[in-house]
Design a protein around this motif. Structure first.
Motif, short mmCIF file in Angstrom:
data_model
loop_
_atom_site.label_atom_id
_atom_site.label_comp_id
_atom_site.label_asym_id
_atom_site.label_seq_id
_atom_site.Cartn_x
_atom_site.Cartn_y
_atom_site.Cartn_z
N GLU A 284 48.53 51.62 48.43
CA GLU A 284 47.52 51.36 47.92
C GLU A 284 47.34 49.85 46.66
OE1 GLU A 284 47.74 54.47 44.97
OE2 GLU A 284 47.01 56.23 46.43
N ALA A 285 48.24 49.02 47.10
CA ALA A 285 48.45 47.73 46.20
C ALA A 285 47.45 46.90 47.68
CB ALA A 285 49.96 47.12 46.73
N PRO A 286 46.81 45.84 46.82
CA PRO A 286 46.29 45.19 47.66
C PRO A 286 47.35 44.37 48.92
CG PRO A 286 45.68 44.55 45.03
CD PRO A 286 47.36 45.49 45.30
N SER A 287 46.76 44.26 49.74
CA SER A 287 47.01 43.18 50.89
C SER A 287 47.40 42.29 50.57
CB SER A 287 46.10 42.81 52.90
OG SER A 287 44.98 42.77 52.24
N HIS A 288 49.05 41.29 51.52
CA HIS A 288 49.64 40.38 51.65
C HIS A 288 48.56 39.18 51.64
CE1 HIS A 288 53.28 42.33 51.51
NE2 HIS A 288 53.13 42.64 52.49
N LEU A 289 47.39 39.27 51.88
CA LEU A 289 46.37 38.29 52.77
C LEU A 289 45.56 38.29 51.23
CD1 LEU A 289 44.97 36.09 54.14
CD2 LEU A 289 43.21 38.28 54.68
N ARG B 125 46.62 39.46 48.39
CA ARG B 125 47.37 38.69 47.21
C ARG B 125 47.51 36.67 47.21
NH1 ARG B 125 51.41 41.46 44.46
NH2 ARG B 125 52.94 40.05 44.91
N TRP B 126 47.67 36.32 48.27
CA TRP B 126 47.81 35.23 49.05
C TRP B 126 47.05 34.71 48.39
CZ3 TRP B 126 44.70 32.70 52.52
CH2 TRP B 126 44.68 31.49 53.15
N SER B 127 45.27 34.88 48.57
CA SER B 127 44.09 34.50 48.21
C SER B 127 43.95 34.32 46.87
CB SER B 127 43.29 35.35 49.28
OG SER B 127 42.81 35.61 50.33
N PHE B 128 44.16 35.46 46.27
CA PHE B 128 44.20 34.77 45.34
C PHE B 128 45.20 34.39 43.95
CE2 PHE B 128 46.32 36.60 40.45
CZ PHE B 128 44.56 37.00 39.85
N PHE B 129 46.61 33.85 44.94
CA PHE B 129 46.82 32.65 44.04
C PHE B 129 46.56 31.29 44.76
CE2 PHE B 129 51.51 30.40 45.00
CZ PHE B 129 51.33 30.18 43.97
N MET B 130 46.32 30.91 45.44
CA MET B 130 45.43 30.01 45.98
C MET B 130 44.04 29.94 45.27
SD MET B 130 47.10 29.07 48.34
CE MET B 130 46.21 27.32 49.21
N THR B 131 43.74 30.84 44.69
CA THR B 131 42.21 30.81 43.73
C THR B 131 42.52 30.29 42.71
OG1 THR B 131 41.06 32.43 45.25
CG2 THR B 131 40.82 32.45 43.08
N VAL B 132 43.57 30.76 42.04
CA VAL B 132 44.23 30.82 40.39
C VAL B 132 44.61 29.21 40.50
CG1 VAL B 132 46.08 30.31 39.58
CG2 VAL B 132 45.59 32.84 40.15
N GLY B 133 45.00 28.40 41.43
CA GLY B 133 44.71 27.35 41.64
C GLY B 133 43.86 25.69 41.61
N SER B 134 42.71 26.71 41.37
CA SER B 134 41.78 25.94 40.88
C SER B 134 40.52 26.30 40.24
CB SER B 134 40.49 26.12 42.54
OG SER B 134 41.31 25.52 43.52
N LEU B 135 40.98 27.89 39.25
CA LEU B 135 40.03 28.08 38.74
C LEU B 135 40.66 27.85 38.03
CD1 LEU B 135 38.14 30.62 39.88
CD2 LEU B 135 37.15 28.52 39.41
N SER B 136 40.85 28.29 35.93
CA SER B 136 41.21 28.45 34.66
C SER B 136 40.98 30.17 34.32
CB SER B 136 40.25 27.62 34.10
OG SER B 136 38.92 28.17 33.51
N LEU B 137 41.90 30.69 33.22
CA LEU B 137 42.24 31.36 33.09
C LEU B 137 40.75 32.64 33.20
CD1 LEU B 137 43.12 34.98 33.20
CD2 LEU B 137 43.80 33.98 30.48
N ARG B 138 40.06 31.64 31.92
CA ARG B 138 38.16 32.29 31.46
C ARG B 138 37.64 32.33 33.01
NH1 ARG B 138 35.87 32.41 26.60
NH2 ARG B 138 37.77 31.17 26.23
N GLU C 244 38.99 41.13 47.49
CA GLU C 244 40.41 42.34 47.69
C GLU C 244 40.96 42.18 46.73
OE1 GLU C 244 42.90 43.91 50.32
OE2 GLU C 244 42.58 42.37 50.87
N ALA C 245 41.35 41.60 45.86
CA ALA C 245 42.57 41.91 44.81
C ALA C 245 41.67 41.86 43.93
CB ALA C 245 43.62 40.67 45.23
N LEU C 246 40.69 40.99 43.23
CA LEU C 246 40.09 41.92 41.86
C LEU C 246 39.76 42.55 41.80
CD1 LEU C 246 38.02 38.09 42.04
CD2 LEU C 246 40.31 38.12 39.94
N LEU C 247 38.73 43.56 42.72
CA LEU C 247 38.42 44.30 42.74
C LEU C 247 39.13 45.58 43.55
CD1 LEU C 247 35.07 45.18 42.07
CD2 LEU C 247 34.69 45.46 44.69
#
Length: 281
Positions: A48-53, A55-68, A101-104
């Motif tokens: 039931e966890a988000p796929s590895h893809l 998770r990786w996509s979310f990790f890459m996005t974190v480097g481009s967007l501030s938390l806000r 996918e990870a966000l939702l």
């Protein structure tokens, strides 16, 4: 020849995996692959966890967007807004779009998802339906007051006019994410190829779990709140109980999304017809 047989086996596996997309749970599922030249069985443990893809996509996005800005994107994703991701980096563009996918999670995106929209199809973004697409060019022409624009190269998220992206319990959500997110962001920005270094992956894994866990908890909270409101919406006693209390605009919008409708229907079906393992444990 061997190459042809290999293609048949791969095709059989992909077909089987496609059939498993709606089977969620922790049970093991065994699937026959009739299209392969040699009778083959594939055993898959669903999760039931988000796929590895994702998770990786979310990790890459974190480097481009501030938390806000990440939380703005999170809110717009939950509300199924029209979202256009813009970057000159195709890898980042793909990752940011797929991070939905990870966000939702544990809900699923039900609308169009196109990580890289060809220039010839840019006219599609005028369609009156929810979507999440990535574009690489024509930034000025694509600006509109009716869509969400995520400028990944500039850490900027613009919202449609009159649309608030502030979630219920925003400050609590921000506080819970601030420390792990900033650590994860520092790791993500420290390397251009995070998947080639096991040390980076190992360092980021617990932070990814913590951040995605908080987001999943909020989505579950939103879903449970929506369940309660949906069940009392047509009930006069429920309406009287909530008399004088306005429904949060975010929750009101969330109740109209396709992701929520599918999640609700699936939850109701599971409560009526418990899912049984296909094979013994």
């Amino acid at each position: 020849g061997a190459l042809g047989d290999g293609k048949q086996v791969l095709h059989g596996i992909l077909e089987a995996m496609h059939q498993l997309t709606d089977n969620w749970g922790n049970e093991r599922i065994e699937v026959e692959l009739p299209t392969t030249p040699i009778p083959t069985k594939l055993t898959v443990r669903c999760t039931e966890a988000p796929s590895h893809l994702a998770r990786w996509s979310f990790f890459m996005t974190v480097g481009s967007l501030s938390l806000r800005n990440l939380l703005h994107l999170f809110a717009f994703t939950l509300m199924e807004k029209q979202m256009v991701f813009i970057s000159c980096n195709l890898g980042l563009l793909t990752a940011a779009t797929l991070s939905i996918e990870a966000l939702l999670h544990p809900l699923a995106w039900q609308c169009l998802l196109a990580p890289i929209l060809p220039d010839k199809m840019n006219g599609f973004i005028d369609a009156p339906v929810p979507f999440a697409v990535g574009v690489q060019s024509g930034v000025k022409k694509l600006r509109s007051s009716e869509r969400v624009h995520v400028f990944l190269d500039y850490d900027e998220v613009t919202a449609p006019e009159g649309c608030s992206s502030y979630l219920p319990m925003w400050s609590t959500l921000f506080t819970a994410l601030e420390a792990p997110y900033e650590k994860l962001r520092k790791i993500a920005k420290s390397t251009q190829q995070p998947l080639t270094s096991w040390s980076v992956i190992e360092e980021a894994a617990p932070l990814l779990d913590e951040c995605l866990g908080v987001l999943t908890q909020f989505t579950t909270y939103a879903a449970e709140t929506a369940f309660m409101l949906d069940r009392t919406r047509e009930n006069i006693f429920g309406e009287l109980k909530r008399e004088g209390k306005a429904v949060d605009p975010f929750i009101a919008n969330f109740l109209t999304t396709q992701a929520w409708a599918c999640y609700r229907d699936e939850a109701l079906m599971k409560s009526r017809y418990p899912h049984l393992p296909l094979t013994p444990p």
